[in-house]
Structure formats: structure tokens, C-alpha cells
Motif scaffolding. Sequence first.
Motif, PDB file in Angstrom:
ATOM      1  N   ILE A 182       0.882  -1.166   0.000  1.00  0.00           N
ATOM      2  CA  ILE A 182       0.000   0.000   0.000  1.00  0.00           C
ATOM      3  C   ILE A 182       0.915   1.209   0.000  1.00  0.00           C
ATOM      4  O   ILE A 182       1.835   1.309   0.815  1.00  0.00           O
ATOM      5  CB  ILE A 182      -0.901   0.005   1.246  1.00  0.00           C
ATOM      6  N   LYS A 183       0.696   2.090  -0.971  1.00  0.00           N
ATOM      7  CA  LYS A 183       1.542   3.277  -1.021  1.00  0.00           C
ATOM      8  C   LYS A 183       0.686   4.508  -1.270  1.00  0.00           C
ATOM      9  O   LYS A 183      -0.191   4.492  -2.134  1.00  0.00           O
ATOM     10  CB  LYS A 183       2.587   3.132  -2.123  1.00  0.00           C
ATOM     11  N   ASP A 184       0.949   5.539  -0.504  1.00  0.00           N
ATOM     12  CA  ASP A 184       0.186   6.772  -0.622  1.00  0.00           C
ATOM     13  C   ASP A 184      -1.315   6.500  -0.649  1.00  0.00           C
ATOM     14  O   ASP A 184      -2.055   7.026  -1.481  1.00  0.00           O
ATOM     15  CB  ASP A 184       0.641   7.562  -1.850  1.00  0.00           C
ATOM     16  N   GLN A 185      -1.739   5.655   0.262  1.00  0.00           N
ATOM     17  CA  GLN A 185      -3.140   5.331   0.473  1.00  0.00           C
ATOM     18  C   GLN A 185      -3.802   4.654  -0.719  1.00  0.00           C
ATOM     19  O   GLN A 185      -5.012   4.751  -0.912  1.00  0.00           O
ATOM     20  CB  GLN A 185      -3.925   6.588   0.878  1.00  0.00           C
ATOM     21  N   GLN A 186      -2.995   3.970  -1.512  1.00  0.00           N
ATOM     22  CA  GLN A 186      -3.558   3.185  -2.613  1.00  0.00           C
ATOM     23  C   GLN A 186      -2.833   1.858  -2.698  1.00  0.00           C
ATOM     24  O   GLN A 186      -1.699   1.730  -2.253  1.00  0.00           O
ATOM     25  CB  GLN A 186      -3.348   3.909  -3.943  1.00  0.00           C
ATOM     26  N   LEU A 187      -3.510   0.925  -3.299  1.00  0.00           N
ATOM     27  CA  LEU A 187      -2.867  -0.340  -3.587  1.00  0.00           C
ATOM     28  C   LEU A 187      -1.900  -0.111  -4.735  1.00  0.00           C
ATOM     29  O   LEU A 187      -2.271   0.446  -5.763  1.00  0.00           O
ATOM     30  CB  LEU A 187      -3.949  -1.344  -4.011  1.00  0.00           C
ATOM     31  N   SER A 188      -0.637  -0.518  -4.532  1.00  0.00           N
ATOM     32  CA  SER A 188       0.355  -0.267  -5.567  1.00  0.00           C
ATOM     33  C   SER A 188       0.708  -1.573  -6.254  1.00  0.00           C
ATOM     34  O   SER A 188       1.144  -2.524  -5.619  1.00  0.00           O
ATOM     35  CB  SER A 188       1.587   0.363  -4.915  1.00  0.00           C
ATOM     36  N   LEU A 189       0.494  -1.616  -7.540  1.00  0.00           N
ATOM     37  CA  LEU A 189       0.744  -2.868  -8.265  1.00  0.00           C
ATOM     38  C   LEU A 189       2.153  -2.901  -8.830  1.00  0.00           C
ATOM     39  O   LEU A 189       2.804  -3.937  -8.858  1.00  0.00           O
ATOM     40  CB  LEU A 189      -0.297  -3.058  -9.369  1.00  0.00           C
ATOM     41  N   SER A 190       2.632  -1.753  -9.269  1.00  0.00           N
ATOM     42  CA  SER A 190       4.004  -1.714  -9.768  1.00  0.00           C
ATOM     43  C   SER A 190       4.822  -0.882  -8.794  1.00  0.00           C
ATOM     44  O   SER A 190       4.581   0.293  -8.616  1.00  0.00           O
ATOM     45  CB  SER A 190       4.037  -1.077 -11.149  1.00  0.00           C
ATOM     46  N   HIS A 191       5.751  -1.529  -8.160  1.00  0.00           N
ATOM     47  CA  HIS A 191       6.556  -0.807  -7.179  1.00  0.00           C
ATOM     48  C   HIS A 191       7.899  -1.484  -7.037  1.00  0.00           C
ATOM     49  O   HIS A 191       8.067  -2.649  -7.423  1.00  0.00           O
ATOM     50  CB  HIS A 191       5.845  -0.767  -5.834  1.00  0.00           C
ATOM     51  N   ALA A 192       8.825  -0.753  -6.478  1.00  0.00           N
ATOM     52  CA  ALA A 192      10.169  -1.304  -6.297  1.00  0.00           C
ATOM     53  C   ALA A 192      10.134  -2.440  -5.288  1.00  0.00           C
ATOM     54  O   ALA A 192       9.316  -2.454  -4.374  1.00  0.00           O
ATOM     55  CB  ALA A 192      11.089  -0.190  -5.814  1.00  0.00           C
ATOM     56  N   HIS A 225       0.937   5.205   9.588  1.00  0.00           N
ATOM     57  CA  HIS A 225       0.655   6.282   8.648  1.00  0.00           C
ATOM     58  C   HIS A 225       0.726   7.636   9.344  1.00  0.00           C
ATOM     59  O   HIS A 225       1.301   8.597   8.840  1.00  0.00           O
ATOM     60  CB  HIS A 225      -0.728   6.060   8.039  1.00  0.00           C
ATOM     61  N   ARG A 226       0.175   7.692  10.547  1.00  0.00           N
ATOM     62  CA  ARG A 226       0.165   8.959  11.269  1.00  0.00           C
ATOM     63  C   ARG A 226       1.578   9.446  11.604  1.00  0.00           C
ATOM     64  O   ARG A 226       1.818  10.656  11.627  1.00  0.00           O
ATOM     65  CB  ARG A 226      -0.638   8.846  12.573  1.00  0.00           C
ATOM     66  N   VAL A 227       2.494   8.524  11.890  1.00  0.00           N
ATOM     67  CA  VAL A 227       3.837   8.976  12.272  1.00  0.00           C
ATOM     68  C   VAL A 227       4.751   9.200  11.067  1.00  0.00           C
ATOM     69  O   VAL A 227       5.891   9.630  11.231  1.00  0.00           O
ATOM     70  CB  VAL A 227       4.542   8.027  13.275  1.00  0.00           C
ATOM     71  N   GLY A 228       4.281   8.936   9.873  1.00  0.00           N
ATOM     72  CA  GLY A 228       5.087   9.305   8.711  1.00  0.00           C
ATOM     73  C   GLY A 228       5.371   8.228   7.686  1.00  0.00           C
ATOM     74  O   GLY A 228       5.967   8.508   6.647  1.00  0.00           O
ATOM     75  N   PHE A 229       4.992   7.006   7.954  1.00  0.00           N
ATOM     76  CA  PHE A 229       5.153   5.977   6.914  1.00  0.00           C
ATOM     77  C   PHE A 229       4.179   6.289   5.783  1.00  0.00           C
ATOM     78  O   PHE A 229       3.032   6.653   6.026  1.00  0.00           O
ATOM     79  CB  PHE A 229       4.814   4.584   7.466  1.00  0.00           C
ATOM     80  N   ASN A 230       4.644   6.123   4.544  1.00  0.00           N
ATOM     81  CA  ASN A 230       3.689   6.293   3.444  1.00  0.00           C
ATOM     82  C   ASN A 230       3.598   5.037   2.585  1.00  0.00           C
ATOM     83  O   ASN A 230       2.878   5.005   1.593  1.00  0.00           O
ATOM     84  CB  ASN A 230       4.037   7.505   2.587  1.00  0.00           C
ATOM     85  N   ALA A 231       4.328   3.977   2.978  1.00  0.00           N
ATOM     86  CA  ALA A 231       4.221   2.729   2.223  1.00  0.00           C
ATOM     87  C   ALA A 231       4.268   1.546   3.190  1.00  0.00           C
ATOM     88  O   ALA A 231       5.005   1.579   4.185  1.00  0.00           O
ATOM     89  CB  ALA A 231       5.357   2.632   1.213  1.00  0.00           C
ATOM     90  N   PHE A 232       3.470   0.528   2.903  1.00  0.00           N
ATOM     91  CA  PHE A 232       3.350  -0.609   3.802  1.00  0.00           C
ATOM     92  C   PHE A 232       3.428  -1.909   3.027  1.00  0.00           C
ATOM     93  O   PHE A 232       2.585  -2.174   2.170  1.00  0.00           O
ATOM     94  CB  PHE A 232       2.009  -0.550   4.550  1.00  0.00           C
TER      95      PHE A 232
END
Lengths: 141, 556
Positions: free
Chosen positions: A4-14, A99-106
Amino acid sequence: MALIKDQQLSLSHAATPHIRFADWLDDDLVISDAVLTNGADDLACLLANANKLSVIAIEFETFADGRGFSMARMLRRDGYQGEIRAVGDVAMDRIEFMHRVGFNAFELREDQDALQALAKLGEVSVHFQPSADGKGPAYMR
Amino acid sequence: MYAYNQFDQTLVDQRVDQYRDQTRRYLAGEIPEAEFRVLRLMNGLYIQRLAPMLRVAIPYGLMKSDQLRTLAQISRTYDKGYGHFTTRQNMQFNWPTLESVPDILADLAKVQMHAIQTSGACIRNTTTDPFAGVSADEIEDTRPWCEMIRQWSTLHPEFAYLPRKFKIAVSGSSSDRAASQVHDIGLHLYHNEQGEMGFEVLVGGGLGRTPVIGKTVRKFLEPQELLSYLDAVLRVYNLNGRRDNKYKARIKILVNAVGIDAFAEMVEAEWQFTKGKDLRLPTAEIERVKGFFKPPNYLSVENAQSSLKAEMAAHPQFAKWYKQNTRDHKQPGYRIVVVALKNQLQAPGDVSHQQMDGIASLADQFSFAELRSTHDQNLVLADVAQRDLLSLWLKLTDLGMARANIGTLTDMINCPGLDFCSLANAETLILSRQINETFDDMDYQYELGEIQLKISGCINACGHHHVGHIGILGVEKGGKQVYQFTLGGSASNDASLGKTLGRSIDQDQVVVVIGQILDVYVQQRKTDETFLQTVRRIGFAPFKERVYGTHQRSAA
Ligand code: HEM
Ligand code: SF4
């Protein structure tokens, strides 16, 4: 692996960064702008080098290790704008706080359902304290 | 007292839904056991020997009568008709089912209550002086500050997975009734030499396996910066506290390892980043919160008073109760009433649903519909007009809650021990029963004066035995339950840790040994000397001689 990146499901990612921060630091031959770190690394040193990195993956060896929360918070406080990715024992019941403390990808643990997890962001919509998400405390609204 | 606005209510309601979903997923096998354990603990749910145990937060011990009625209702609907007030001013239910907890939380949310962070490795319920705002010796009301800490710490995203639990206590009077020196952080409100109000900050106190008295980390903290400073302490702890061994994970171990000066420097360094920024409390916010704790509409002295002397003369038992269970109030014509949860029939801190309903009505009638829980497991009606005392006493007598024993031997603190707790080494409730049977002569207890007896069923020290004037710790030796005595502890201004008297004592000899210790005191005391003062003056030798000298009753 679901990300999950920037509050979306990310299909193509590093892929998960595999270079450890300590190795990156020690060895000038290691060229990468993505590192893997955790609470055992020297945080001051990480903060000092963050501007050279575009992905910092903070590893949760066990979900109970809360050091990563403060690490992310301090990176954002220092102005780091790249990706902070939570990896390891990462489950839907913690990503809202992350997310609240600063993570933007999970990078979710294998047993986790990504869509279900996405719905957990913002499950509690009001906050009593300022954090890296820019939402002020109750009294500042 | 503080009343929720839409914001607070939304948070608590959404939290109930969140927990309901977590429970559902756990029961469906979607959350691993070890992980759900942590999630339920953050909502106050333990799994105990016989059943789950739910701990409900009573922020800094303050309740409305309606809230107590809801607790009574919950105990009837989901439990066995009683609850238990803990040493951290909360309420525990010993018999709810895991499945029913979301419904209990929903019922609580309707009266502005919750179980958030009553357990787990996070910031727990902040505790304070049960006489805050009313006590004659008060410097500054602690309740608004506790409320600000409550809000800041509630669902704090960064500090939910600390190395270990974290407890804050606030005191604002010349005598410390909040045990602030044995908390992870102790805050003392006071006026400095310039007459400014601020906090002295203590850090690293605690009981448990390694009891420690807190050390001053900052002499004077400007109140507006309370949260930014707490934030800095918590961050230093979160990053540096030990995580490899849960018995060495409390902040006290970190403070002792690096030393208080180095620790203070670490906090100061971190604080530079947060001081004066968004955690600085605006004056308007401080005033807004203080506004919830304004004094109620007191009667004038003339109207509040009655012919107390005549009433006492007519009712000698009432006179004893007045002397023992009421305290001086700021407001002329008023008294603070301590309601004893220490009768002969119930375990210390236990309260039946009828008693809860009864007390709630008495609060409505006599104390502006509010009440408080205390860290020594009693209740307080904080604002009772003198003219109402006799009627109140009569009604408390009917409820079995007028035992005039506050501050005496039988006003003891007692953890649940082996009867309920899976960590226990020994029974504790049997001791309180034996003590009540043996020392049932109240006049003897008055004669003895103030004695704090504190009993824990294992080294975790939930019963605060280290800070009891007399402490009793249950241990197991060769399959037998035996008890170690400590003497000379205190959790007040003169905080100290008790020292072990000697070999452990068999269960059936505990009351005998208590009697011997008291005998030595009575024989050796000087006029007006309290038990604690005598112990400190004469040392352990006379007690040891009496307990061990001529008898061979030790459990090896
Ligand atoms: C019945 C289930 C209970 C369990 C499993 C339990 C467990 C524990 C444990 C493991 C500790 C040690 C923590 C540490 O050293 O870090 C502790 C401490 C403590 N518990 Fe309990 N407890 C229970 C009930 C209670 C009750 C009923 C009370 C109040 C009457 C209570 C009040 C406390 C207090 C005040 C401490 C203080 C130690 C400190 O914070 O330094 N607990 N408990
Ligand atoms: S002191 Fe020990 S026996 Fe007593 S409640 Fe705490 S953990 Fe259980």
C-alpha cells in the motif's frame, strides 16, 4: 507481496530494499538510494544521511518493536520527503498509527488482505495529538 | 468534571467499532493469538486463570454518578454482579466473556467511558490525588492537567508499542496522595520562588520486580510545555528502553543504566525539537479545560453547617466515622468523605452492583453527582455539606460501606492473588479475611493509628507491598505458599521502600506475625509516634527478635 503506497494499492513498485543501512554506510562501493534499517541502527547517522536516500524501509522484526514509529516521526520532522516503507511484521491493525507517524508505504505480511487493510486507514478519524500527518491536536482545530 | 464534545465521542465510538472488528477477525481465526493478545490488552482485556478480565478506565479516578450506574449495570449484565476498584483508580470486571467485550465497550461509550490503554505497553491511565480540587492543603488542582495528559496520550500513534507499560501520576498538594514517586513519571505542581506555577518532573520510579523511587529529571517545567516535555521523555524511552528482557524494560532500568544526569541531557536534547511548537499548550486551551473543573455551587457556610456536636454526641459510631473517614475541605462547611470499600465480607476494592447503585444515588443526593476512586481502593464523595453528613452516614451504614477504618490496619490494599491471577504465587484474599477476623476490634485499630498494610501475591507488586508500612509478598517455596514481610515502606512525601524482615512465614502464621509486629510497636512507641516513625527510629532488630527469636515457625 501487497504494497500500500500513498493510500492506494500499488501494483508496480520497487522490490523491498535489501541493502542494510549499516552496509550502505560502511562501503563506498554500495551504490543505492534505497536502504533497509531498523531500531538497532544508529539513528543520528540515518538522519544525517537521509537526504541521499529516496526509500528508507524500516523493518519491524516483531510487531511489538515500536522503535520504528519514532524513527519515522523523526525522519519526517527532519524534512525527509522520500518514501518511508514499513516492512516485516506489518499488519492492518497497525498501519493507521504507522501512517500517522510518517510511513507512506506498507509491505503487508503475507496473511494480510490488502483491500481490507486499506480500509483501516482512517478508521479512527479524529486525533488528540499532532503527528507527522500534519493533523493538529484537538485544541488546534 | 470534563464532558466529552463531539470530537471525544467520535473517537471513542470509532474505537469501539475498531475493536469489534478486531474481535470478530480473531474469532474467525484471522488474527494470530500473539497479535490479538496485544490488541486486546490495549483495550484492557486480560485472559486470567478463570476468565477474561476487563479493566475499564476511570481517568484520574473521577466519575459521574451515571457512569457508576453504568458500571453497576455492566456487572449485572455481563459479569457476576460486582466490580473491583484497582490501585490505579480503574475498575476491573473479572468474569466477562471475550465475545461480549465489544458490547460492554459500546455501553461504556454511551456514558463517555472506555477501556483504552488500560493495559499493554503504552501510556496508561493517569492517576492523581483523589482529593484534587477540594483538599485543604492543595497548591493547585491537578485534574485539568490530568485531562490534558489523557487527551494527548489517548491513541497516541507513536507510543503504542513502548518497551513496556508507562504510568504517570500527578500530585498538587503538600502531601503526596498520588504515590507519584513510584510511577514512571511523577509530576508535582508547585509554585517556585518567583511565584510561578509549574511542574517538578520525576522519572523512573516504579514497583514490580525492581522497586525504585523516582528521580528528579527537571526541577521546574513551565506548564505550557507539559506535553512537549512528556513527548520528549517518551521518545527517548521508546528508542532507548530495553526490549530484550521484559523485566528490564521499564524506564526505571534505562534511567538507572545511563544515570539520571545523562538521561536528563538526552531528554533536553530531544526537547529542543518540540519545545515551543505545536505541543505547546495555548492559554485558551488550558483555560478551556480548567473551565470543566470549576467548584460546584456550594452552600454558604451558615446553610451548610449543622449541629454536628450534638449529632456526634447522640451517635457515637457516627462520631468515630466522622473522625476516621472524613477530611478537611477547602470550602468552609464542607467535608471530604472517604467511603470504605474495606468491610469484613468483601475483598478490598470489591463493590457489588447494589452498592454501586446505592453510592451513585448518594452522590446525586449529597455530592453534586460526582465521585472518585482512590489508589488505596476506596471511593470518595468529595463535596458533602456538613449538615448532610449524618444522613449520609446512615445510608452508607445500610449499604455496608460505613466501616470507620480509613487509614487503619484493615484499610489494606490487596491484589487478587491466586484466586484470580495467573501470575500469582500465593493467595492473598485469604489473608485479608484472616486479618479482618483477627483484628476486628476497631478501638484497637484506632489505638494503633495510621498503618498501611499492602499485600501482593507475587513479585509484580500490584498490591504495592514495597511501599506498605507493613508489606506482605506471597512466594512459593517447595510447593507451599509462604509470605515475606517487609517493614518501613511509604508512598507519600517521605517515599521509601520497605526492607525484608527475614524468613518467609507460613500462611496460618501471618496474622500471628502481624500481631507480634504490632505488639513491638505498641511497647516501644513514644507519645504520638506513628508505626512508620517507630520502625524508622528503632530499626528492625526488636521486630526480628520478636518474630524469629523465640519461635521456629519459619517456612525454611
Ligand atoms: C489479575 C490480573 C493481573 C495481572 C495479570 C497483573 C499483572 C501485572 C504485572 C505483570 C505487573 C508488573 C509490571 C512490571 O513490573 O512492569 C503488574 C504491576 C502492577 N499492577 Fe497488576 N496485574 C493484575 C491485577 C492488578 C490489580 C487488580 C491491580 C490493582 C489492585 C493491579 C495493579 C498493579 C500495579 C499498581 C502495578 C504496579 C507496579 C508498577 O507499575 O511498577 N494489578 N501487574
Ligand atoms: S501482584 Fe502478582 S499475584 Fe498479584 S495481581 Fe499482580 S501479578 Fe497477580
